[in-house]
Design a protein around this motif. Structure first.
Motif, short mmCIF file in Angstrom:
data_model
loop_
_atom_site.label_atom_id
_atom_site.label_comp_id
_atom_site.label_asym_id
_atom_site.label_seq_id
_atom_site.Cartn_x
_atom_site.Cartn_y
_atom_site.Cartn_z
N GLN A 163 0.82 -1.21 0.00
CA GLN A 163 0.00 0.00 0.00
C GLN A 163 0.86 1.26 0.00
N ILE A 164 1.96 1.25 0.73
CA ILE A 164 2.87 2.41 0.71
C ILE A 164 3.33 2.67 -0.71
N ASP A 165 3.68 1.62 -1.45
CA ASP A 165 4.11 1.78 -2.84
C ASP A 165 2.98 2.35 -3.71
N GLU A 166 1.75 1.93 -3.47
CA GLU A 166 0.60 2.48 -4.20
C GLU A 166 0.42 3.96 -3.90
N ILE A 167 0.57 4.32 -2.64
CA ILE A 167 0.46 5.74 -2.24
C ILE A 167 1.56 6.55 -2.91
N ASP A 168 2.78 6.01 -2.95
CA ASP A 168 3.88 6.72 -3.61
C ASP A 168 3.57 6.97 -5.08
#
Length: 108
Positions: free
Chosen positions: A18-23
């Protein structure tokens, strides 16, 4: 896009997805912001405006600090990030504003 609460994750692997998606979402928004800055670099010369307008810089940073505080993000961190981004975008604007002058061809 809808994101899960960080509390909904039990593993680092899932949290990192999810962090990668937010980035990626942040980059999409920053790319859109950059396109707006590129357009500003086209508009400003005709309006007689410089790339850096200090009052506008301070207004943007103040708005970002307020938005950060309202969202629970550290205002000082947001302000520092935005100042770095603004400085880089102004440098981009300045290069773009100079470029048309340097590509006019030789003088006769």
């Amino acid at each position: 896009m809808t994101y899960k609460s960080p509390q909904d994750f039990d593993t680092m692997a899932d949290l990192r997805v999810q962090i990668d998606e937010i980035d990626r979402a942040l980059i999409r928004l920053l790319a859109l912001r950059q396109k707006h800055i590129d357009r500003a670099a086209q508009i400003k010369p005709a309006a007689g405006l410089p790339a850096r307008i200090e009052a506008r810089v301070e207004d943007v940073v103040a708005k970002v600090r307020a938005a950060a505080e309202a969202e629970g993000f550290e205002p000082a961190t947001a302000a520092a990030m935005w100042r770095l981004m603004i400085d880089n975008m102004i440098a981009r604007e300045e290069r773009a504003m100079i470029a048309p002058q340097t590509h006019q061809g030789p003088k006769t």
